[in-house]
Scaffold this motif. Structure first.
Motif, short mmCIF file in Angstrom:
data_model
loop_
_atom_site.label_atom_id
_atom_site.label_comp_id
_atom_site.label_asym_id
_atom_site.label_seq_id
_atom_site.Cartn_x
_atom_site.Cartn_y
_atom_site.Cartn_z
N THR A 13 0.87 -1.17 0.00
CA THR A 13 0.00 0.00 0.00
C THR A 13 0.91 1.22 0.00
O THR A 13 1.81 1.33 0.82
N MET A 14 0.66 2.15 -0.93
CA MET A 14 1.61 3.22 -1.20
C MET A 14 0.95 4.59 -1.09
O MET A 14 -0.07 4.86 -1.72
N ASP A 15 1.56 5.45 -0.27
CA ASP A 15 1.20 6.86 -0.23
C ASP A 15 1.92 7.55 -1.40
O ASP A 15 2.89 7.03 -1.94
N ILE A 16 1.42 8.71 -1.80
CA ILE A 16 2.07 9.44 -2.91
C ILE A 16 2.99 10.53 -2.41
O ILE A 16 4.16 10.62 -2.80
N HIS A 17 2.50 11.39 -1.54
CA HIS A 17 3.28 12.56 -1.11
C HIS A 17 4.13 12.20 0.11
O HIS A 17 3.63 12.10 1.23
N MET A 18 5.43 11.99 -0.13
CA MET A 18 6.37 11.61 0.94
C MET A 18 7.70 12.30 0.71
O MET A 18 8.05 12.67 -0.42
N PRO A 19 8.50 12.46 1.77
CA PRO A 19 9.83 13.07 1.62
C PRO A 19 10.81 12.09 0.99
O PRO A 19 10.52 10.90 0.83
N LYS A 20 11.99 12.59 0.65
CA LYS A 20 13.09 11.81 0.08
C LYS A 20 12.73 11.23 -1.28
O LYS A 20 13.28 11.63 -2.30
N MET A 21 11.82 10.27 -1.32
CA MET A 21 11.33 9.73 -2.58
C MET A 21 9.82 9.57 -2.48
O MET A 21 9.32 8.91 -1.58
N ASN A 22 9.09 10.20 -3.40
CA ASN A 22 7.64 10.13 -3.33
C ASN A 22 7.11 8.79 -3.84
O ASN A 22 7.86 7.96 -4.37
N GLY A 23 5.80 8.59 -3.69
CA GLY A 23 5.21 7.32 -4.06
C GLY A 23 5.24 7.04 -5.55
O GLY A 23 5.32 5.88 -5.96
N LEU A 24 5.18 8.09 -6.37
CA LEU A 24 5.25 7.88 -7.82
C LEU A 24 6.60 7.32 -8.23
O LEU A 24 6.69 6.32 -8.95
N ASP A 25 7.66 7.96 -7.76
CA ASP A 25 9.00 7.48 -8.11
C ASP A 25 9.26 6.09 -7.53
O ASP A 25 9.89 5.24 -8.18
N ALA A 26 8.78 5.86 -6.31
CA ALA A 26 8.97 4.54 -5.70
C ALA A 26 8.23 3.47 -6.49
O ALA A 26 8.76 2.38 -6.74
N THR A 27 7.01 3.77 -6.90
CA THR A 27 6.24 2.81 -7.71
C THR A 27 6.96 2.49 -9.00
O THR A 27 7.10 1.32 -9.40
N THR A 57 5.84 -5.77 -8.03
CA THR A 57 4.99 -6.15 -6.90
C THR A 57 3.65 -5.45 -7.06
O THR A 57 3.60 -4.28 -7.44
N PRO A 58 2.53 -6.13 -6.77
CA PRO A 58 1.23 -5.44 -6.80
C PRO A 58 1.22 -4.25 -5.83
O PRO A 58 1.54 -4.41 -4.66
N ILE A 59 0.86 -3.08 -6.35
CA ILE A 59 0.86 -1.85 -5.56
C ILE A 59 -0.54 -1.24 -5.58
O ILE A 59 -1.15 -1.09 -6.63
N VAL A 60 -1.03 -0.89 -4.39
CA VAL A 60 -2.31 -0.20 -4.24
C VAL A 60 -2.01 1.19 -3.70
O VAL A 60 -1.41 1.33 -2.62
N ILE A 61 -2.41 2.22 -4.44
CA ILE A 61 -2.23 3.59 -3.98
C ILE A 61 -3.33 3.92 -2.99
O ILE A 61 -4.52 3.73 -3.27
N VAL A 62 -2.96 4.40 -1.80
CA VAL A 62 -3.93 4.79 -0.77
C VAL A 62 -3.80 6.29 -0.58
O VAL A 62 -2.77 6.78 -0.11
N SER A 63 -4.84 7.02 -0.96
CA SER A 63 -4.78 8.48 -0.97
C SER A 63 -5.70 9.06 0.09
O SER A 63 -6.81 8.57 0.31
N GLY A 64 -5.24 10.11 0.73
CA GLY A 64 -6.04 10.77 1.75
C GLY A 64 -6.72 12.03 1.27
O GLY A 64 -7.32 12.75 2.05
N THR A 65 -6.66 12.31 -0.06
CA THR A 65 -7.27 13.52 -0.58
C THR A 65 -8.21 13.20 -1.73
O THR A 65 -8.01 12.21 -2.44
N GLU A 66 -9.23 14.04 -1.90
CA GLU A 66 -10.13 13.92 -3.04
C GLU A 66 -10.03 15.14 -3.94
O GLU A 66 -10.79 15.28 -4.90
N ASP A 67 -9.10 16.04 -3.67
CA ASP A 67 -8.93 17.21 -4.51
C ASP A 67 -8.55 16.76 -5.92
O ASP A 67 -7.56 16.04 -6.10
#
Length: 353
Positions: free
Chosen positions: A52-66, A75-85
């Motif tokens: 389960t992957m967050d997107i907005h993170m320090p050092k390396m964000n979830g997009l680059d990590a994915t 590996t199967p990755i599920v993006i878990v987002s806390g925003t609906e903007d």
């Protein structure tokens, strides 16, 4: 046991997600990471079944990590987002383009009336994604717009006049739809209707991402809206979408079908009734069987029907069901779908290779 890695920069969120996932007896959380770099290290050492992957993170964000995980240790990755903007949500779909399988809204907090349903949806999604066989993703170049070529594919319907394209998709659908739309010319002569199964709250961001990444005019459909050539209409959250004989969209609160609202089956029946043989309709990658029987109905009405092939599908559930029912006149790899659509609408229904 399904081994899960939870990646999020918030200690509170990590603990919350671990609590939810650990409540299921077949899931074990093997570790947590607070940034993409740590996630990469854990993936290499512990080989989780799902991330389960967050997107907005320090050092390396979830997009680059994915992107790096899918290029090195798929590996199967599920993006878990806390925003609906919509603006921020649109960025999460770039991670799906990089190989993530699904995007979910973070479950509401304990005590919220939606908590239990959202938590169970997350658990079920993680279980389903653990069964998906992902492959290594290489950086891909955007396909050029297809150039029609001569040579018949064995299906000619010179009397047909294609007036609409309708597509249904589920798991793996966003990047597949992006691939198709990006390869169509900007003067595509008919409207395109889409039902994409997606967690509530993400459709507006999905439509914005599709519009930005493909250059096509993409709208979240509204009730009474008139269909325009070359425009893409995506079914909104929690509504069934159909078309009416005046070339207008109608949104309803009719019951879910296959547990889904919007449902592909609901749209496909309307397209069969209104457009019949003057439609091109297809099912892309996704779990379940939504739309499969209705694709056969469309074929019986004379429409051109297609299903994405197994090799290019993330999950071959829906297109596979359609193929079993002999509902698909054409079984196509993802990279050829745009060319077939182009030839159909530009050559009076004649399909060319």
């Amino acid at each position: 046991m399904i081994k899960v890695l939870v990646v999020d920069d918030s200690p509170v969120v990590r603990e919350f997600l671990v609590h939810i996932l650990s409540s299921d007896p077949v899931i074990t959380v093997i570790g947590t990471a607070d940034d993409g770099e740590e996630a990469l290290d854990i993936v290499r050492r512990q080989r989780p079944d799902v991330i389960t992957m967050d997107i907005h993170m320090p050092k390396m964000n979830g997009l680059d990590a994915t992107r790096l995980i899918m290029e090195t240790d798929p590996t199967p990755i599920v993006i878990v987002s806390g925003t609906e903007d919509p603006t921020e949500v649109a960025t999460t779909f770039n991670a799906m383009d990089a190989g993530a399988l699904a995007v979910l809204r973070r479950p509401a907090g304990i005590g919220h009336p939606d908590h239990e349903a959202m938590a169970q949806d997350m658990i079920q999604t993680v279980k389903l994604m653990s069964e998906v066989k992902v492959i290594r993703r290489w950086p891909r170049k955007r396909p050029a717009a297809p150039t029609p070529r001569t040579g018949n594919m064995g299906l000619a319907r010179a009397s047909a006049r294609i007036r609409v394209v309708a597509i249904g998709a589920s798991t793996g659908g966003p990047p597949a739809l992006e691939t198709i739309l990006a390869a169509l010319s900007k003067d595509f002569p008919v409207p395109i209707l889409i039902v994409q199964h997606m967690a509530p709250g993400f459709i507006k961001g999905f439509a914005r991402w599709l519009a930005t990444s493909t250059g096509m005019p993409v709208h979240v459909a509204t009730h009474g809206e008139s269909l325009l050539p070359g425009h893409v209409y995506v079914a909104p959250d929690d509504h069934q979408m159909k078309v009416e004989r005046e070339g207008k969209i109608a949104l309803t609160k009719n019951d879910p079908e296959h547990g889904l609202r919007p449902s592909i089956s609901y749209l496909f029946r309307a397209v069969a009734a209104v457009y019949g043989a003057d439609a091109v309709v297809g099912l892309l990658t996704g779990m379940g069987r939504d739309g499969a029987s209705e694709l056969r109905l469309l074929k019986e009405h004379g429409a051109v029907t297609f299903a994405q092939d197994r090799d290019s599908s993330v999950v071959h559930g829906m297109p596979g069901e359609a193929i079993k029912l002999d509902a698909a006149m054409l079984v196509l790899p993802l990279e050829k779908i745009a060319a077939v659509l182009t030839n159909l609408v530009n050559h009076r229904g004649e399909i060319r290779a």
